[in-house]
Design a protein around this motif. Structure first.
Motif, PDB file in Angstrom:
ATOM      1  N   CYS A   5     -50.892  39.788  -4.478  1.00 33.99           N
ATOM      2  CA  CYS A   5     -49.926  38.752  -4.859  1.00 33.99           C
ATOM      3  C   CYS A   5     -48.525  39.303  -4.612  1.00 33.99           C
ATOM      4  N   VAL A   6     -47.764  38.648  -3.745  1.00 32.84           N
ATOM      5  CA  VAL A   6     -46.433  39.107  -3.371  1.00 32.84           C
ATOM      6  C   VAL A   6     -45.385  38.118  -3.868  1.00 32.84           C
ATOM      7  N   ILE A   7     -44.329  38.646  -4.461  1.00 32.37           N
ATOM      8  CA  ILE A   7     -43.226  37.824  -4.961  1.00 32.37           C
ATOM      9  C   ILE A   7     -41.967  38.185  -4.166  1.00 32.37           C
ATOM     10  N   PRO A   8     -41.652  37.428  -3.108  1.00 27.26           N
ATOM     11  CA  PRO A   8     -40.421  37.708  -2.364  1.00 27.26           C
ATOM     12  C   PRO A   8     -39.205  37.382  -3.240  1.00 27.26           C
ATOM     13  N   ALA A   9     -38.252  38.297  -3.297  1.00 30.71           N
ATOM     14  CA  ALA A   9     -37.071  38.097  -4.143  1.00 30.71           C
ATOM     15  C   ALA A   9     -35.821  38.381  -3.315  1.00 30.71           C
ATOM     16  N   ARG A  10     -35.094  37.332  -2.995  1.00 30.82           N
ATOM     17  CA  ARG A  10     -33.867  37.447  -2.203  1.00 30.82           C
ATOM     18  C   ARG A  10     -32.676  37.402  -3.154  1.00 30.82           C
ATOM     19  N   ILE A  30     -36.809  37.863 -12.311  1.00 26.68           N
ATOM     20  CA  ILE A  30     -37.862  38.476 -11.502  1.00 26.68           C
ATOM     21  C   ILE A  30     -38.898  39.159 -12.386  1.00 26.68           C
ATOM     22  N   GLN A  31     -38.495  39.689 -13.528  1.00 25.30           N
ATOM     23  CA  GLN A  31     -39.450  40.282 -14.463  1.00 25.30           C
ATOM     24  C   GLN A  31     -40.343  39.198 -15.060  1.00 25.30           C
ATOM     25  N   ARG A  32     -39.756  38.054 -15.379  1.00 24.72           N
ATOM     26  CA  ARG A  32     -40.549  36.945 -15.920  1.00 24.72           C
ATOM     27  C   ARG A  32     -41.623  36.502 -14.918  1.00 24.72           C
ATOM     28  N   VAL A  33     -41.233  36.364 -13.658  1.00 22.64           N
ATOM     29  CA  VAL A  33     -42.196  35.937 -12.634  1.00 22.64           C
ATOM     30  C   VAL A  33     -43.291  36.988 -12.482  1.00 22.64           C
ATOM     31  N   TYR A  34     -42.882  38.239 -12.421  1.00 22.83           N
ATOM     32  CA  TYR A  34     -43.836  39.330 -12.251  1.00 22.83           C
ATOM     33  C   TYR A  34     -44.843  39.371 -13.408  1.00 22.83           C
ATOM     34  N   GLU A  35     -44.342  39.262 -14.622  1.00 24.46           N
ATOM     35  CA  GLU A  35     -45.231  39.332 -15.784  1.00 24.46           C
ATOM     36  C   GLU A  35     -46.211  38.160 -15.809  1.00 24.46           C
ATOM     37  N   GLN A  97     -43.227  32.339  -5.403  1.00 22.94           N
ATOM     38  CA  GLN A  97     -41.775  32.348  -5.263  1.00 22.94           C
ATOM     39  C   GLN A  97     -41.115  33.080  -6.428  1.00 22.94           C
ATOM     40  N   GLY A  98     -40.049  33.816  -6.110  1.00 24.35           N
ATOM     41  CA  GLY A  98     -39.361  34.599  -7.126  1.00 24.35           C
ATOM     42  C   GLY A  98     -38.512  33.794  -8.074  1.00 24.35           C
ATOM     43  N   ASP A  99     -38.446  32.474  -7.862  1.00 25.50           N
ATOM     44  CA  ASP A  99     -37.683  31.612  -8.772  1.00 25.50           C
ATOM     45  C   ASP A  99     -38.583  30.651  -9.535  1.00 25.50           C
ATOM     46  N   GLU A 100     -39.843  31.094  -9.766  1.00 29.44           N
ATOM     47  CA  GLU A 100     -40.820  30.301 -10.532  1.00 29.44           C
ATOM     48  C   GLU A 100     -41.219  31.081 -11.790  1.00 29.44           C
ATOM     49  N   PRO A 101     -40.304  31.213 -12.762  1.00 31.64           N
ATOM     50  CA  PRO A 101     -40.598  32.028 -13.953  1.00 31.64           C
ATOM     51  C   PRO A 101     -41.635  31.424 -14.886  1.00 31.64           C
ATOM     52  N   LEU A 102     -42.072  30.211 -14.595  1.00 27.17           N
ATOM     53  CA  LEU A 102     -43.121  29.581 -15.414  1.00 27.17           C
ATOM     54  C   LEU A 102     -44.411  29.387 -14.614  1.00 27.17           C
TER      55      LEU A 102
END
Length: 244
Positions: A5-10, A30-35, A97-102
């Motif tokens: 699972c890869v989370i690209p973060a620009r 980015i921590q929220r998305v990762y967790e 996506q790195g902007d999907e914290p939920l």
């Protein structure tokens, strides 16, 4: 079958500079998305593909895994392919996506299951019923599928156009993708296609080259962060979740 699972973060963002580090109830986005992604059961590994050392450091500080990637990638797919080239032991690459914290972990697992069930599948994504207020917004991409759940077309325009009201629902495309690794590497180097350029939708490149995209349906509601208003909304949701 090994799944990455890869989370690209620009880091750069026109509307929200430094968006991956935006605070969400005490933690960077980015921590929220990762967790959230780490709560999925099927990935062997979750990794942030960063283009800025500040993002890389934020992920490592919270105990997460990150990889520095080139700053000049034209698309998120290019960044994803850079990671895939390194991880030769992985079979499936899932792009969150790195902007999907939920992000819902179950969505990641559902995408993984689609590849386990169908050894011929190359690419998959997600759709959800669209709210009436979202239908005319070109930032909300729509998708129509065939009876077997494969994409016929993606568009920023309303579709299907209800010339006759037959009750056919309108679906919003959610930009979460899963690829068979070998296909991803091939897809990333394909030339841009006319419809892709016209709609500014990269996934149309696959359709225009004759490849199928499986589209799974979910009723989960997604709250991506594109604007300051979105960020405030997500903060309120997290406060409600964590201050109970």
């Amino acid at each position: 079958m090994k799944i990455l699972c890869v989370i690209p973060a620009r880091y750069a963002s026109t509307r929200l500079p430094g968006k991956p580090l935006a605070d969400i109830n005490g933690k960077p986005m980015i921590q929220r998305v990762y967790e959230r992604a780490c709560l999925a059961k099927t990935p062997a590994q979750v990794l942030v593909a960063a283009d800025d050392e500040r993002v890389f450091d934020a992920v490592r500080k919270c105990g997460g895994q990150a990889m520095m990637t080139a700053k000049d990638h034209a698309t998120g797919t290019d960044r994803l392919a850079e990671v895939a080239k390194k991880y030769t032991d992985m079979d499936i690459i899932i792009n969150v996506q790195g902007d999907e914290p939920l992000i819902e972990p179950q969505i990641i697992d559902a995408l993984a299951a689609a590849f386990i069930e169908d050894p011929e599948l190359n690419m998959a994504t997600i759709k959800t019923p669209i709210e009436d207020a979202e239908k005319e917004n070109p930032n909300n991409v729509k998708v129509v599928t065939d009876r077997n759940g494969y994409a016929l077309y993606f568009s920023r325009s309303l579709m299907p156009y209800p010339r006759v009201d037959t009750g056919v629902p309108v679906y919003k495309h959610i930009g979460i993708y899963a690829y068979r690794r070998d296909f991803l590497l091939k897809y990333a180097v394909m030339e841009s296609t006319p419809l892709e350029k016209t709609e500014s939708l990269e996934q149309l490149r696959a359709l225009e080259n004759g490849y199928k995209i499986k589209v799974l349906e979910t009723n989960f509601k997604f709250v991506g962060v594109d604007t300051q208003e979105d960020l405030l909304k997500v903060n309120e949701i997290y406060k409600a979740l964590e201050n109970v």
